[in-house]
Design an enzyme around this catalytic site. Sequence first.
Site, PDB file in Angstrom:
ATOM      1  N   HIS C  79      -8.134 -19.318 -26.772  1.00 50.74           N
ATOM      2  CA  HIS C  79      -7.380 -20.585 -26.825  1.00 50.74           C
ATOM      3  C   HIS C  79      -6.328 -20.607 -25.709  1.00 50.74           C
ATOM      4  O   HIS C  79      -6.221 -21.574 -24.958  1.00 50.74           O
ATOM      5  CB  HIS C  79      -6.712 -20.739 -28.197  1.00 50.74           C
ATOM      6  CG  HIS C  79      -5.626 -21.783 -28.244  1.00 50.74           C
ATOM      7  ND1 HIS C  79      -5.890 -23.128 -28.228  1.00 50.74           N
ATOM      8  CD2 HIS C  79      -4.267 -21.681 -28.293  1.00 50.74           C
ATOM      9  CE1 HIS C  79      -4.745 -23.802 -28.275  1.00 50.74           C
ATOM     10  NE2 HIS C  79      -3.737 -22.941 -28.299  1.00 50.74           N
ATOM     11  N   ASP C 108      -8.634 -38.404   3.019  1.00 51.44           N
ATOM     12  CA  ASP C 108      -9.236 -37.486   2.044  1.00 51.44           C
ATOM     13  C   ASP C 108      -8.382 -36.219   2.019  1.00 51.44           C
ATOM     14  O   ASP C 108      -7.364 -36.136   2.709  1.00 51.44           O
ATOM     15  CB  ASP C 108     -10.687 -37.138   2.437  1.00 51.44           C
ATOM     16  CG  ASP C 108     -11.493 -36.655   1.224  1.00 51.44           C
ATOM     17  OD1 ASP C 108     -10.959 -35.853   0.431  1.00 51.44           O
ATOM     18  OD2 ASP C 108     -12.652 -37.100   1.061  1.00 51.44           O
ATOM     19  N   TRP C 144      -3.735 -13.607 -24.528  1.00 58.39           N
ATOM     20  CA  TRP C 144      -3.929 -14.130 -23.166  1.00 58.39           C
ATOM     21  C   TRP C 144      -3.120 -13.321 -22.163  1.00 58.39           C
ATOM     22  O   TRP C 144      -3.359 -13.391 -20.966  1.00 58.39           O
ATOM     23  CB  TRP C 144      -3.606 -15.623 -23.090  1.00 58.39           C
ATOM     24  CG  TRP C 144      -2.166 -15.955 -22.814  1.00 58.39           C
ATOM     25  CD1 TRP C 144      -1.177 -16.061 -23.731  1.00 58.39           C
ATOM     26  CD2 TRP C 144      -1.559 -16.212 -21.539  1.00 58.39           C
ATOM     27  NE1 TRP C 144       0.005 -16.360 -23.112  1.00 58.39           N
ATOM     28  CE2 TRP C 144      -0.192 -16.458 -21.766  1.00 58.39           C
ATOM     29  CE3 TRP C 144      -2.039 -16.253 -20.226  1.00 58.39           C
ATOM     30  CZ2 TRP C 144       0.694 -16.744 -20.731  1.00 58.39           C
ATOM     31  CZ3 TRP C 144      -1.136 -16.538 -19.202  1.00 58.39           C
ATOM     32  CH2 TRP C 144       0.204 -16.779 -19.458  1.00 58.39           C
ATOM     33  N   SER C 172     -10.521 -20.246  -7.547  1.00 63.50           N
ATOM     34  CA  SER C 172     -10.537 -21.704  -7.568  1.00 63.50           C
ATOM     35  C   SER C 172      -9.124 -22.254  -7.373  1.00 63.50           C
ATOM     36  O   SER C 172      -8.913 -23.159  -6.557  1.00 63.50           O
ATOM     37  CB  SER C 172     -11.116 -22.177  -8.896  1.00 63.50           C
ATOM     38  OG  SER C 172     -10.774 -23.505  -9.119  1.00 63.50           O
ATOM     39  N   SER C 173      -8.157 -21.674  -8.095  1.00 65.61           N
ATOM     40  CA  SER C 173      -6.779 -22.169  -7.969  1.00 65.61           C
ATOM     41  C   SER C 173      -6.249 -21.956  -6.566  1.00 65.61           C
ATOM     42  O   SER C 173      -5.567 -22.820  -6.021  1.00 65.61           O
ATOM     43  CB  SER C 173      -5.857 -21.436  -8.944  1.00 65.61           C
ATOM     44  OG  SER C 173      -6.255 -21.668 -10.240  1.00 65.61           O
ATOM     45  N   HIS C 256       5.422 -15.522 -14.928  1.00 60.81           N
ATOM     46  CA  HIS C 256       6.504 -16.482 -15.020  1.00 60.81           C
ATOM     47  C   HIS C 256       6.370 -17.620 -14.020  1.00 60.81           C
ATOM     48  O   HIS C 256       6.455 -18.777 -14.411  1.00 60.81           O
ATOM     49  CB  HIS C 256       7.896 -15.855 -15.003  1.00 60.81           C
ATOM     50  CG  HIS C 256       8.848 -16.839 -15.597  1.00 60.81           C
ATOM     51  ND1 HIS C 256       8.964 -17.022 -16.947  1.00 60.81           N
ATOM     52  CD2 HIS C 256       9.589 -17.795 -15.027  1.00 60.81           C
ATOM     53  CE1 HIS C 256       9.762 -18.045 -17.179  1.00 60.81           C
ATOM     54  NE2 HIS C 256      10.164 -18.534 -16.032  1.00 60.81           N
ATOM     55  N   GLU C 258       3.699 -18.684 -12.986  1.00 65.41           N
ATOM     56  CA  GLU C 258       2.579 -19.429 -13.559  1.00 65.41           C
ATOM     57  C   GLU C 258       3.071 -20.492 -14.549  1.00 65.41           C
ATOM     58  O   GLU C 258       2.554 -21.605 -14.590  1.00 65.41           O
ATOM     59  CB  GLU C 258       1.624 -18.452 -14.250  1.00 65.41           C
ATOM     60  CG  GLU C 258       0.616 -19.070 -15.203  1.00 65.41           C
ATOM     61  CD  GLU C 258      -0.442 -19.895 -14.502  1.00 65.41           C
ATOM     62  OE1 GLU C 258      -0.662 -19.654 -13.293  1.00 65.41           O
ATOM     63  OE2 GLU C 258      -1.032 -20.775 -15.154  1.00 65.41           O
ATOM     64  N   TYR C 260       5.776 -22.087 -14.389  1.00 67.28           N
ATOM     65  CA  TYR C 260       6.302 -23.222 -13.631  1.00 67.28           C
ATOM     66  C   TYR C 260       5.220 -23.967 -12.887  1.00 67.28           C
ATOM     67  O   TYR C 260       5.367 -25.154 -12.620  1.00 67.28           O
ATOM     68  CB  TYR C 260       7.417 -22.746 -12.684  1.00 67.28           C
ATOM     69  CG  TYR C 260       8.618 -22.287 -13.479  1.00 67.28           C
ATOM     70  CD1 TYR C 260       8.878 -22.868 -14.710  1.00 67.28           C
ATOM     71  CD2 TYR C 260       9.459 -21.299 -13.037  1.00 67.28           C
ATOM     72  CE1 TYR C 260       9.943 -22.461 -15.480  1.00 67.28           C
ATOM     73  CE2 TYR C 260      10.538 -20.885 -13.805  1.00 67.28           C
ATOM     74  CZ  TYR C 260      10.779 -21.467 -15.022  1.00 67.28           C
ATOM     75  OH  TYR C 260      11.828 -21.070 -15.782  1.00 67.28           O
ATOM     76  N   SER C 271       8.783 -38.207 -12.751  1.00 66.59           N
ATOM     77  CA  SER C 271       9.658 -38.821 -11.753  1.00 66.59           C
ATOM     78  C   SER C 271       8.999 -40.024 -11.082  1.00 66.59           C
ATOM     79  O   SER C 271       9.671 -40.824 -10.437  1.00 66.59           O
ATOM     80  CB  SER C 271      10.046 -37.806 -10.678  1.00 66.59           C
ATOM     81  OG  SER C 271      10.619 -36.678 -11.268  1.00 66.59           O
ATOM     82  N   HIS C 305      12.280 -11.267 -18.543  1.00 70.71           N
ATOM     83  CA  HIS C 305      12.805 -11.785 -19.817  1.00 70.71           C
ATOM     84  C   HIS C 305      11.692 -11.918 -20.851  1.00 70.71           C
ATOM     85  O   HIS C 305      11.966 -12.170 -22.012  1.00 70.71           O
ATOM     86  CB  HIS C 305      13.581 -13.097 -19.633  1.00 70.71           C
ATOM     87  CG  HIS C 305      12.756 -14.271 -19.214  1.00 70.71           C
ATOM     88  ND1 HIS C 305      13.197 -15.225 -18.354  1.00 70.71           N
ATOM     89  CD2 HIS C 305      11.509 -14.656 -19.547  1.00 70.71           C
ATOM     90  CE1 HIS C 305      12.271 -16.152 -18.171  1.00 70.71           C
ATOM     91  NE2 HIS C 305      11.232 -15.816 -18.891  1.00 70.71           N
ATOM     92  N   HIS C 306      10.449 -11.734 -20.419  1.00 69.64           N
ATOM     93  CA  HIS C 306       9.346 -11.713 -21.379  1.00 69.64           C
ATOM     94  C   HIS C 306       9.218 -10.353 -22.038  1.00 69.64           C
ATOM     95  O   HIS C 306       8.395 -10.158 -22.912  1.00 69.64           O
ATOM     96  CB  HIS C 306       8.018 -12.042 -20.683  1.00 69.64           C
ATOM     97  CG  HIS C 306       7.974 -13.424 -20.126  1.00 69.64           C
ATOM     98  ND1 HIS C 306       7.501 -14.499 -20.838  1.00 69.64           N
ATOM     99  CD2 HIS C 306       8.359 -13.917 -18.932  1.00 69.64           C
ATOM    100  CE1 HIS C 306       7.585 -15.592 -20.107  1.00 69.64           C
ATOM    101  NE2 HIS C 306       8.107 -15.284 -18.941  1.00 69.64           N
ATOM    102  N   THR C 331      17.191 -27.240 -13.969  1.00 67.66           N
ATOM    103  CA  THR C 331      16.391 -27.993 -14.935  1.00 67.66           C
ATOM    104  C   THR C 331      17.247 -29.082 -15.561  1.00 67.66           C
ATOM    105  O   THR C 331      16.794 -30.217 -15.748  1.00 67.66           O
ATOM    106  CB  THR C 331      15.855 -27.051 -16.029  1.00 67.66           C
ATOM    107  OG1 THR C 331      15.348 -25.883 -15.403  1.00 67.66           O
ATOM    108  CG2 THR C 331      14.750 -27.708 -16.808  1.00 67.66           C
ATOM    109  N   LYS C 334      17.585 -32.084 -13.343  1.00 67.91           N
ATOM    110  CA  LYS C 334      16.432 -32.988 -13.384  1.00 67.91           C
ATOM    111  C   LYS C 334      16.540 -33.942 -14.575  1.00 67.91           C
ATOM    112  O   LYS C 334      16.334 -35.145 -14.438  1.00 67.91           O
ATOM    113  CB  LYS C 334      15.133 -32.191 -13.468  1.00 67.91           C
ATOM    114  CG  LYS C 334      14.932 -31.271 -12.281  1.00 67.91           C
ATOM    115  CD  LYS C 334      13.500 -30.817 -12.177  1.00 67.91           C
ATOM    116  CE  LYS C 334      12.693 -31.887 -11.544  1.00 67.91           C
ATOM    117  NZ  LYS C 334      12.357 -31.661 -10.159  1.00 67.91           N
ATOM    118  N   ARG C 453       4.090 -13.660 -34.313  1.00 65.75           N
ATOM    119  CA  ARG C 453       2.959 -14.434 -33.809  1.00 65.75           C
ATOM    120  C   ARG C 453       1.705 -13.574 -33.825  1.00 65.75           C
ATOM    121  O   ARG C 453       1.770 -12.365 -34.043  1.00 65.75           O
ATOM    122  CB  ARG C 453       3.246 -14.942 -32.394  1.00 65.75           C
ATOM    123  CG  ARG C 453       3.536 -13.859 -31.396  1.00 65.75           C
ATOM    124  CD  ARG C 453       4.096 -14.434 -30.106  1.00 65.75           C
ATOM    125  NE  ARG C 453       3.040 -15.017 -29.293  1.00 65.75           N
ATOM    126  CZ  ARG C 453       3.048 -15.021 -27.947  1.00 65.75           C
ATOM    127  NH1 ARG C 453       4.060 -14.485 -27.291  1.00 65.75           N
ATOM    128  NH2 ARG C 453       2.072 -15.556 -27.273  1.00 65.75           N
TER     129      ARG C 453
END
Lengths: 389, 190, 528
Positions: C79, C108, C144, C172-173, C256, C258, C260, C271, C305-306, C331, C334, C453
Amino acid sequence: MKVTRSTGWSIPALLATGNVMASDMPLNMVQGVTDISQKTYDLHMNILYICCVIGLVVFGAMFWSIFHHRKSKGAKPATFHESHTVEIIWTAIPFVILIAMAVPATGVLLEIEDNSKSDLTIQVTGSQWKWHYKYFDHDLEYYSVLATPRAQYENYNGIFNSNASKPLPKGENYLSEVDRPLVIPINKKVRFLVTSDDVIHSWWVPDFAVKQDANPGFINEAWAKVNVPGVYRGKCTELCGKDHGYMPIVVIAKTQVEYDKWIAEKVAVQAQAKAEEQKLLGMQMSKDELMALGERTYLASCAACHQPNGQGLPGVFPGLKDSPIALGDVKKHIDVVVNGTKGTAMQGFGKQLGLKELAAVITYERNAWGNNTGDAVQAADVNAVMKGQ
Amino acid sequence: MQQSKQVENSKLVKKLVVIVIGMFGFGFALVPLYDILCEVTGLNGKTNTTAASTENIRQNKSRTVTVEFLAITNKNMPWQFKPVERRIEVYPGEVKLVNFYAMNESGNDLVGQAVPSVSPGRGATYFNKIECFCFNRQPLKAGAETLMPLTFYIDADLPEDINTLTLSYTMYDVTEAVQGESTQLSQTGE
Amino acid sequence: MSTMTDTHDDHDDHDHKPTGITRWLYTTNHKDIGTMYLWFSFTMFLIGGFMAMIIRAELYQPGLQIIDPNFFNQMTTVHGLIMVFGAVMPAFVGLANWLIPMMIGAPDMALPRMNNWSFWILPFAFSILLASLFMEGGGPNFGWTFYAPLSTTYSNDSTAFFIFSVHIMGMSSIMGAINVIVTIFNMRAPGMTFMKMPLFVWTWLITAFLLIAVMPVLAGTVTMMLTDKYFGTSFFDAAGGGDPVMFQHIFWFFGHPEVYIMILPAFGIVSEIIPTFARKRLFGYSSMVYATSSIALLSFIVWAHHMLTTGMPVAAELFFMYATMLISVPTGVKVFNWVATMWKGSMTFETPMLFALAFVILFTIGGFSGLMLAITPADFQYHDTYFVVAHFHYVLVTGAIFSIMAAAYYWLPKWTGHMYDEKLGKTHFWCSLISVNVLFFPMHFVGLAGMPRRIPDYALQFADFNKIISIGGFAFGLSQLIFLAVVIKCIRGGEKATDRVWEGATGLEWEIPSPAPYHTFSTPPEIK
């Protein structure tokens, strides 16, 4: 605002289909029973309040705008789109707020990380899927395993799974109870040396505000000084494989006097058990006795992987029914159970179970589910393999 | 598309591909970087893996440090493994010898590798091992027992606030890895 | 304004598009590829969502009812992987493909052939990942975040397929990101300076740089995993001198930024939408650009921090706490800018605006819990509980996914030439808004009360809340079918959309006809 007291959230309609007794859940972090846990709670509440105030201001402005500056009320758009003053102000104010948050947080963190001058050391080792406790200054160590019977949590209804069995009603401490809890004295700085002997686990007791990862090959320290005697429950909080959800922690905090009594008793019992082991070597148990004890041991220690019906989970955990090891050479079978199989999830049970249990469980595996070898393995046979004979 | 634009594009693509390859390499470079960082800061409590020199050891007899020893066997390591002494007091600079007891409880000859870890991690850089069974792999015949020595001293610069150092060894079974190597290296005798 | 018909061009296909399956297989047209990305992403969203439904069904009541814990772990793992790499990221790439050339006045993408490749390897990657679920022993079951040694020494045989598919997703990314950067650098219409670019383009440019910086690190991580598991190295194995905690450092060095990558384009979308429906220019355009850049830069120094509970030295814990708290400043800027844009505007509330407003509020709530999680001592209590689950779903579902929904409603008329069914769209919004909060808000309480979790079963005290959460989950899942209906209805017909579509819309994409012709801006437009 969140409150500590529990509220009756039970909506009757939602519960109509359930078969569980709903017990009250606190809606907030526990305040716990150590000074640190109390300080952590205060920190948590302060940040929460700050966030709520900020939220009120920001969302307030937003909703004001949504209600008053809408086209349907004839609002005409203004043309301003830049202001350095405003930008600087709303960059600076958050800075100040952050500093106000960081200062107390730093203080609490420094206190948490001060592991020195402890009164008592306990080695906590995570293992798939149980905890092992060892008192550093006593000859006392034991495994602590989930005590909730499988029949309480395996409620498959037979449509999706063939392992259907009649579930038992769930007990009060469902999934939060263990066979042998950790016991510590109150008002003493108890240091936990946390490690693991397989994957990463994490030892968490919310009431102590202690959560420390157990990393294989490395030790981590944490400590707690409990103020109130009582029973405190926690969980493993790092995904550690299949039964991650089934390795709870229970800690009993006792007064010093009771704790000393408990330690003396347990040390004596373990010493006696070791002496008894030697006597066992000469003893012949009947096959029925072995099978009965074996079944109990199997369900407690083996069924998580190999399943109660001995069929395992294909591709993950091999089945024991009709398996070459359970039907083959007894010595090889004993070796696998005692020492484990390298490079697989099969762990050695030689240090976790007594000779009697080992003999019984091997007998059980060789005779249950149609594995009718007829063998009755005795403690002496197990001992022989353990001693390398 | 115009010719000039294509040239410009492929130039930029080349630069970006260099960044991508560089970052892939950086991922691997993080491994030695992490090790250096650990060595300097004691991030993960790893100690020196080669013998420390015995020369010029400064002593500080004005304080003592408690050193605790832990012995852990990894899953599927059928050895009995424990420190002979659980806890000793030393003064910084004192060269001390302690022993660890090991017994191979299985029916097979096995090779063990002890992995040290010091807590608090900050203290790891001050824990100097002159001789240690963890520097080498330890073979042990089926049923055999042995005493394994560790000679160490605590650096005199150990910060004042560290009064207790805990040294843990986790014993891993590396028999298969050794066998894999010995088939290539032929018998050099361990 | 530019005319659409090509008069002098070395292309010979003009407005004729190839038909049938080959159109889609061989296409190098940014609009076709964008469409494919978006449909792929939506398919993955439904598959990943179905897995979430399985998870919530099992958690509906305590005890194991439907699936066994091993399969539960596979569900949570896949998931997560599908939603991150299959739903959110391709959706943003799809939007980038459709919109960036139109927004900067380019004919293009700069590298159309690579564009085709970067899309077409994705279905293979996810087929491999999904197929591994049906192999003996099952698919990836280690979360994950695939922490070693659970994902190396203790993982099942299908791990090699997992690694292979992650490699393809990464490629791909990276190709997509290179394409975006080259397009934005080299293909802007004359006069389209950097500081005139729409904010969506800006945020995507920064995202693309993040992608090429960290996706290779992910590739490195899984390569180390591969050699550890199959070729006897020991990067993460303590027995051979490695360190399992190092895995987490390297993973989160990727992980991390990722996070963002999945939220910066969302900032861009919002925006674009808020000024349109407030009929007022975006407040603080340049500060938005700087805020986005500083968020991106800060994302490289907050990864640990993870992993505050892994036993880091106190100095490191303090550093990562301060750095993480710092992120709330840009943040916050914004969010304040969006509110200032609405202030004294002339607002209307069509579906895209509703989603954008919900984004601002709910993303901010996710930001608040993020700030709470940054406080290290408190994090010791929050870490790996449902509080964290609530936090990142607020940021990713009501953040990233809501912004994608908003974008879809906003640009659908431009893509299809028809207005979507506003009534149905609003129904979709309100159903989603209510159900998503029933789904995720109680998770805060469950987490604070102590539910970890990634567990298939829980103590009885959590039962009531989990039931409510599950009901919210099913409702949110069903609500998304309304979205499918809206999109299909809009493609098949409806009120004809005008070129500008929205009264307050500004930007080059609104100057061209609706639906956007197959080839646009073959002659560069003039930027005032």
